[in-house]
Design an enzyme around this catalytic site. Structure first.
Site, PDB file in Angstrom:
ATOM      1  N   GLU A 127     -12.114   0.824 -10.532  1.00  0.00           N
ATOM      2  CA  GLU A 127     -11.745  -0.131 -11.591  1.00  0.00           C
ATOM      3  C   GLU A 127     -12.586   0.010 -12.861  1.00  0.00           C
ATOM      4  OE1 GLU A 127      -9.933  -1.138  -7.998  1.00  0.00           O
ATOM      5  OE2 GLU A 127     -12.094  -1.051  -8.348  1.00  0.00           O
ATOM      6  N   GLU A 168       0.820  -1.212   0.000  1.00  0.00           N
ATOM      7  CA  GLU A 168       0.000   0.000   0.000  1.00  0.00           C
ATOM      8  C   GLU A 168       0.853   1.260   0.000  1.00  0.00           C
ATOM      9  OE1 GLU A 168      -3.911  -1.811   0.059  1.00  0.00           O
ATOM     10  OE2 GLU A 168      -3.117   0.147  -0.468  1.00  0.00           O
ATOM     11  N   ARG A 211       0.733   3.843  -3.238  1.00  0.00           N
ATOM     12  CA  ARG A 211       0.102   5.132  -2.958  1.00  0.00           C
ATOM     13  C   ARG A 211       1.129   6.244  -2.756  1.00  0.00           C
ATOM     14  NH1 ARG A 211      -5.534   4.203   0.231  1.00  0.00           N
ATOM     15  NH2 ARG A 211      -5.666   1.942   0.089  1.00  0.00           N
ATOM     16  N   ASP A 270      -5.201  -9.900  -8.209  1.00  0.00           N
ATOM     17  CA  ASP A 270      -5.557  -9.139  -9.411  1.00  0.00           C
ATOM     18  C   ASP A 270      -4.388  -8.408 -10.056  1.00  0.00           C
ATOM     19  OD1 ASP A 270      -5.417  -7.534  -7.168  1.00  0.00           O
ATOM     20  OD2 ASP A 270      -7.203  -6.354  -7.622  1.00  0.00           O
TER      21      ASP A 270
END
Length: 677
Positions: free
Chosen positions: A575, A307, A311, A440
């Site tokens: 998405e 993360e 980010r 994913d």
């Protein structure tokens, strides 16, 4: 007490002094009574039967009659009527403290003056939040629970959401247990259970699904400045963050407070390049000052490697490339060096957590596994850090991870399990394959690393092409009612017709591959999946997608999309609009813009908070009470609004997809020049 007889009832009725003029009508009533008694029993029974039928018919007709012939409309209906007089069809603003302020167009780098007429003004009216009215039921198309839990025993639940890291149970300030999910989503434990259906749920089950794509064609004619609408949405979200969560990780817009995850100003840093792209110079300047004076990585805090990389490191690197400002590169170098201890493991597969102040790293408390998405979706950022600093160690450690995964046994026609052990370097929980949470972005980064590096790394391309074939062979199915194409999951050779909203990244990724001369049938699949992701929005009463959808494989007249009560939340995820951006860039089909415009309007209608900010919601199937969750994820500003802006922009050179590759947090990084042949 027994009910009165028919004779008693008639006698009481005829003798009621309030029914007629009592004194003048007495003789007339007696005469009527004699005539009634003279009738035969059959005649009297027939008359009473007809009267009963008239009474029943009247009772059944009462709701529709009162609805059509009722008196003055409710105050909310009056306000909505006035709204329609003030704005074009299809635009539904939310009243709030900023309702009287028209948005001011802003020109920024790479962005020309706003085209079209003056932007749409929000209606003037009392500063009172109005609950949205239920939409009119229309004929349907014929055609999340929280993220997955990683239990201490290592078992996998079937309740995935796209948070690309393991969950961690923590105690908040009020000692109430919550689950810190991937991407920072706080999922309340009681929301992960099957709830009894509400009245709205029962009605929804009985009626056809409501299509939401009924926006007036006027919105597609250029009468509404969509770019300015995105800027205004960003300003509104930023106002809430600035007023109530400045310098903190996330805004809680309902309670007008903030949430802290790592204490690194996640929303602010995630938004830097968005503000630059949107041309919001004043807001960008304020944020830059905070980065310069307040952002420090020398603190005793555990952060998640994945993360923080996508980010913060990604946000700083992309902002450096867009602005040329050395401040952001210096901060990126400082952070990158502090994340390196994560790679000091026996297998070279990194730990999930790093203490950036102490320089130590560790796995979660209950397992030595990392999720595959975590360890294979940090490569774009670390590779770019090496390229611009000329310090190879960052690229070396992440390339080593990809080499290990490339040759690991346990794949299934290119599909990979969701977990990998940091001690052994081997896949764990084998036999479970998904393109949703925990796996994913592995597939996304295979393609994007190949593109980033100038299309020279054959192992990455080989793994990507094999994975797409595995998806088509094992995970792609069609619904029974309408033949919608979707991507399900495989668990020990058992197919599950479940698709996370997270999987809607795939149409864009497939289209990007086809744009880079990969097989044309990738684009065919992208078009089909894009339609399905669109239907996940339009078939919900709010026009917003649930976190997870299940699909109907039975040939019937039923619904294609089935949503369980615990999966009905919406976290403002990017998405679908991400894929819409890619699809429009490569096809120029304006329907993709129209679909994105509908989504933005529904965000404004059901998630916009008066006074500032947007909130995730609990129930996309209840337009009357969608259930605000009091949280605005940083990716709403960093990804969702950014992709919407790029979707509506006519400037194809604004972050050209032949010059930039986007990380999984929508931070653009430059494609490297191809080496000389």
């Amino acid at each position: 007490m027994y009910p009165p007889s028919r004779k008693d009832f008639i006698s009481l009725t005829l003798s009621d002094p309030h029914s007629h003029s009592y004194n003048n009508g007495k003789h007339r009533r007696q005469s009527c009574w004699r005539k009634w008694k003279q009738l035969s029993r059959l005649q009297r029974s027939l008359i009473l039967f007809l009267l009963a039928l008239l009474l029943i018919f009247g009772l059944l007709s009462y709701p529709s009659i009162t609805k059509q012939w009722g008196g003055l409309p409710e105050r909310e209906d009056w306000l909505e009527l006035n709204d329609r007089e003030l704005i074009p069809l299809g635009v539904k603003p939310v009243l709030g403290p900023d309702a009287d302020k028209p948005p001011a167009p802003v020109a920024g780098p790479h962005v020309g003056d706003a085209v079209g007429p003056d932007p749409v003004l929000e209606p003037r009216g009392p500063n009172i939040p109005i609950l949205p009215k239920p939409p009119i039921k229309k004929k349907s198309f014929q055609n999340k629970r929280g993220p997955p839990s990683l239990q201490k025993n290592g078992s996998i639940s079937d309740t995935g959401g796209r948070e690309k890291q393991e969950q961690e149970v923590v105690e908040d300030e009020d000692k109430e247990k919550k689950i810190v999910s991937w991407r920072g989503a706080m999922i309340e434990p009681d929301q992960a259970t099957e709830l009894p259906p509400s009245a709205n749920d029962k009605e929804a089950a009985a009626l056809p699904a409501k299509p939401a794509n009924t926006i007036s064609l006027e919105v597609s004619t250029g009468k509404v400045d969509r770019l300015e609408a995105v800027r205004e949405a960003f300003r509104h979200a930023w106002k809430g963050y600035k007023d109530h969560a400045w310098g903190h990780d996330e805004l809680k817009p309902i309670s007008k407070s903030f949430g802290e995850w790592f204490g690194l100003g996640l929303t602010l840093i995630d938004s830097l390049d968005t503000m630059w792209i949107l041309g919001l110079k004043e807001e960008f300047g304020e944020a830059r000052t905070w980065v310069e004076k307040e952002l420090s990585f020398s603190k005793n805090v555990d952060v998640n490697l994945f993360e923080t990389t996508i980010r913060v490191l990604g946000g700083l690197l992309s902002t450096y490339h867009l602005t040329g400002d050395q401040l952001f590169l210096d901060k990126a170098k400082d952070l990158g060096s502090r994340l390196m201890p994560a790679f000091k493991t026996p297998s070279k597969i990194p730990f999930s957590d790093v203490n950036i102040g102490k320089g130590t790293a560790h796995p979660p408390r209950w397992t030595s596994d990392s999720t595959l998405a975590e360890v294979t979706s940090i490569q774009l950022e670390f590779r770019e850090l090496s390229r611009i600093t000329q310090e190879p160690q960052y690229q070396d450690v992440v390339n080593e991870v990809m080499k290990l995964v490339h040759r690991l046994p346990g794949k299934h026609d290119g599909l990979v399990p969701m977990f990998i052990n940091t001690n052994s370097g081997q896949f764990t929980h084998k036999g479970v394959f998904t393109l949703g949470a925990r796996a994913d972005s592995y597939y996304e980064y295979l393609l994007k690393q190949w593109i980033q590096g100038g299309k020279t790394e054959d192992d990455l391309l080989e793994d990507y092409l094999q994975a797409v074939e595995g998806v088509k062979k094992h995970l792609v199915k069609q619904t029974g009612p309408s033949g919608l194409t979707f991507v399900g999951e495989l668990s020990h050779n058992r197919f599950n017709a479940k698709m996370d909203h997270l999987v809607c990244f795939l149409p864009g990724t497939l289209a990007l591959g086809a744009h880079n001369n990969l097989p044309g049938d990738h684009m065919d699949l992208a078009v089909q999946l894009m339609e399905t992701c669109h239907q996940m929005y339009t078939q919900m009463e709010t026009g917003l997608s649930p976190e997870i959808a299940h699909f109907n494989l039975q040939t019937s007249d039923g619904h294609d999309v089935v949503v369980k009560p615990a999966d009905r939340h919406n976290l403002l995820r990017p998405e679908t609009v991400e894929s819409l951006f890619y699809m429009y860039r490569f096809t120029k089909d304006t329907k993709y813009r129209d679909w994105g415009w509908e989504i933005l309007q529904n965000f404004n209608k059901y998630t916009k908070v008066p006074g500032g900010g947007y909130t995730s919601i609990n129930n996309v199937r209840d337009p009357v009470n969608p259930g605000p969750r009091d949280k605005m994820e940083s990716f709403f500003l960093g990804e969702t609004l950014k992709y919407l802006y790029l979707l509506f922009s006519d400037d194809t050179e604004l972050l050209s997809l032949d010059k930039y590759v986007f990380n999984t947090e929508a931070h653009p990084l430059p494609i490297w020049p191809s080496p000389p042949k």
